[in-house]
Design a protein around this motif. Structure first.
Motif, mmCIF file in Angstrom:
data_model
loop_
_atom_site.group_PDB
_atom_site.id
_atom_site.type_symbol
_atom_site.label_atom_id
_atom_site.label_comp_id
_atom_site.label_asym_id
_atom_site.label_seq_id
_atom_site.Cartn_x
_atom_site.Cartn_y
_atom_site.Cartn_z
ATOM 1 N N THR A 71 0.856 -1.182 0.000
ATOM 2 C CA THR A 71 0.000 0.000 0.000
ATOM 3 C C THR A 71 0.891 1.230 0.000
ATOM 4 O O THR A 71 1.796 1.343 0.831
ATOM 5 C CB THR A 71 -0.892 0.013 1.263
ATOM 6 N N PRO A 72 0.672 2.164 -0.911
ATOM 7 C CA PRO A 72 1.513 3.364 -0.926
ATOM 8 C C PRO A 72 1.301 4.193 0.346
ATOM 9 O O PRO A 72 0.187 4.277 0.867
ATOM 10 C CB PRO A 72 1.039 4.124 -2.166
ATOM 11 N N ALA A 73 2.370 4.764 0.808
ATOM 12 C CA ALA A 73 2.307 5.579 2.022
ATOM 13 C C ALA A 73 1.581 6.891 1.737
ATOM 14 O O ALA A 73 1.609 7.405 0.612
ATOM 15 C CB ALA A 73 3.706 5.867 2.527
ATOM 16 N N TYR A 74 0.911 7.389 2.755
ATOM 17 C CA TYR A 74 0.294 8.714 2.649
ATOM 18 C C TYR A 74 1.399 9.754 2.741
ATOM 19 O O TYR A 74 2.307 9.636 3.561
ATOM 20 C CB TYR A 74 -0.702 8.949 3.790
ATOM 21 N N ASN A 75 1.306 10.762 1.892
ATOM 22 C CA ASN A 75 2.294 11.834 1.931
ATOM 23 C C ASN A 75 1.573 13.172 1.841
ATOM 24 O O ASN A 75 1.100 13.532 0.769
ATOM 25 C CB ASN A 75 3.285 11.667 0.784
ATOM 26 N N PRO A 76 1.436 13.902 2.918
ATOM 27 C CA PRO A 76 1.947 13.643 4.255
ATOM 28 C C PRO A 76 1.145 12.552 4.961
ATOM 29 O O PRO A 76 0.002 12.299 4.604
ATOM 30 C CB PRO A 76 1.772 14.995 4.960
ATOM 31 N N PRO A 77 1.763 11.914 5.961
ATOM 32 C CA PRO A 77 1.090 10.819 6.661
ATOM 33 C C PRO A 77 -0.166 11.307 7.406
ATOM 34 O O PRO A 77 -0.196 12.423 7.933
ATOM 35 C CB PRO A 77 2.135 10.329 7.659
ATOM 36 N N LEU A 78 -1.188 10.447 7.403
ATOM 37 C CA LEU A 78 -2.372 10.734 8.215
ATOM 38 C C LEU A 78 -2.048 10.386 9.660
ATOM 39 O O LEU A 78 -1.363 9.397 9.923
ATOM 40 C CB LEU A 78 -3.566 9.894 7.746
ATOM 41 N N VAL A 79 -2.538 11.185 10.578
ATOM 42 C CA VAL A 79 -2.257 10.936 11.995
ATOM 43 C C VAL A 79 -3.543 11.067 12.803
ATOM 44 O O VAL A 79 -4.527 11.667 12.353
ATOM 45 C CB VAL A 79 -1.197 11.916 12.553
ATOM 46 N N GLY A 80 -3.507 10.503 13.990
ATOM 47 C CA GLY A 80 -4.593 10.677 14.951
ATOM 48 C C GLY A 80 -5.932 10.162 14.460
ATOM 49 O O GLY A 80 -6.034 9.114 13.830
ATOM 50 N N ILE A 81 -6.948 10.958 14.743
ATOM 51 C CA ILE A 81 -8.326 10.562 14.464
ATOM 52 C C ILE A 81 -8.576 10.416 12.960
ATOM 53 O O ILE A 81 -9.348 9.560 12.533
ATOM 54 C CB ILE A 81 -9.321 11.549 15.122
ATOM 55 N N GLU A 82 -7.892 11.241 12.142
ATOM 56 C CA GLU A 82 -8.070 11.147 10.698
ATOM 57 C C GLU A 82 -7.599 9.787 10.183
ATOM 58 O O GLU A 82 -8.275 9.158 9.352
ATOM 59 C CB GLU A 82 -7.315 12.277 9.990
ATOM 60 N N ALA A 83 -6.490 9.296 10.671
ATOM 61 C CA ALA A 83 -5.986 7.979 10.267
ATOM 62 C C ALA A 83 -6.929 6.879 10.734
ATOM 63 O O ALA A 83 -7.233 5.945 9.987
ATOM 64 C CB ALA A 83 -4.584 7.761 10.836
ATOM 65 N N LEU A 84 -7.411 6.991 11.968
ATOM 66 C CA LEU A 84 -8.321 5.994 12.523
ATOM 67 C C LEU A 84 -9.639 5.950 11.747
ATOM 68 O O LEU A 84 -10.127 4.875 11.391
ATOM 69 C CB LEU A 84 -8.579 6.298 14.001
ATOM 70 N N ILE A 85 -10.194 7.104 11.451
ATOM 71 C CA ILE A 85 -11.454 7.169 10.699
ATOM 72 C C ILE A 85 -11.250 6.627 9.279
ATOM 73 O O ILE A 85 -12.079 5.858 8.775
ATOM 74 C CB ILE A 85 -12.007 8.611 10.670
ATOM 75 N N GLY A 86 -10.165 7.002 8.636
ATOM 76 C CA GLY A 86 -9.886 6.519 7.286
ATOM 77 C C GLY A 86 -9.781 5.001 7.233
ATOM 78 O O GLY A 86 -10.391 4.355 6.375
ATOM 79 N N LYS A 87 -9.024 4.421 8.156
ATOM 80 C CA LYS A 87 -8.884 2.960 8.194
ATOM 81 C C LYS A 87 -10.215 2.293 8.522
ATOM 82 O O LYS A 87 -10.561 1.258 7.936
ATOM 83 C CB LYS A 87 -7.813 2.561 9.211
ATOM 84 N N GLY A 88 -10.952 2.890 9.437
ATOM 85 C CA GLY A 88 -12.247 2.321 9.818
ATOM 86 C C GLY A 88 -13.239 2.325 8.664
ATOM 87 O O GLY A 88 -13.938 1.333 8.431
#
Length: 181
Positions: free
Chosen positions: A76-93
């Motif tokens: 999976t390509p990395a996010y650039n810039p990386p997602l962090v915190g709640i945004e990363a959690l919501i995106g994965k969810g």
């Protein structure tokens, strides 16, 4: 790696188009349930809509299985810039829930149709029934199938809103990971 493979990107957009079409037909079924589909469209058009909905539902199931296999086989390509915190959690969810529902809804529709003792059609083939006829179970399964469709619609709206935010507001090149050109 900055982007998904071309095959992964094609699958994403083909599946997205199929989901929009399936939702449109499914929501039409739900909206016209009380009035009766046959009385609104006629028996032949209603039968065609059901067949198309079933065919593309099964096709969606197959494409989702291919997509999941590719996800495990290719990085999976990395996010650039990386997602962090709640945004990363919501995106994965949201992605996880979409994957679960886009596998589960076609299976649920197949089970409901089988329990309704109706043929499960994939193009011009009749697929095997997965359940013995059971009208009460069929009704319950179709209710859950409809609720799952509404859940997919809501998740897709959030997914699209997030994509638009990254593309138009943040302009952070996030869409490059999944865009076709």
């Amino acid at each position: 790696m900055e982007r998904y493979s071309l095959l992964q990107r094609l699958l994403h957009w083909i599946i997205a188009l199929m989901v929009f079409g399936l939702l449109a037909v499914g929501l039409t079924f739900m909206a016209l349930e009380d009035e009766g589909m046959k009385s609104v469209f006629g028996e032949e058009i209603t039968a065609t809509l059901f067949k198309v909905h079933m065919t593309f539902g099964i096709l969606l199931l197959v494409l989702m299985i291919v997509r999941i296999m590719l996800r495990f086989m290719q990085p999976t390509p990395a996010y650039n810039p990386p997602l962090v915190g709640i945004e990363a959690l919501i995106g994965k969810g949201i992605h996880l829930l979409l994957y679960i529902l886009l596998i589960g809804l076609p299976i649920g529709g197949w089970l409901a149709t089988s329990a309704e003792n109706m043929p499960v059609q994939f193009f011009n083939m009749t697929l095997p029934s997965l359940l013995a006829p059971n009208p009460e179970l069929a009704h319950t399964l179709f209710e859950f199938h409809g609720l799952g469709g509404v859940a997919v619609l809501l998740l897709v709206l959030v997914h699209v809103a997030a994509a638009l935010k990254h593309w138009l507001i943040m302009k952070d090149n996030m869409m490059n990971r999944i865009s076709l050109p």
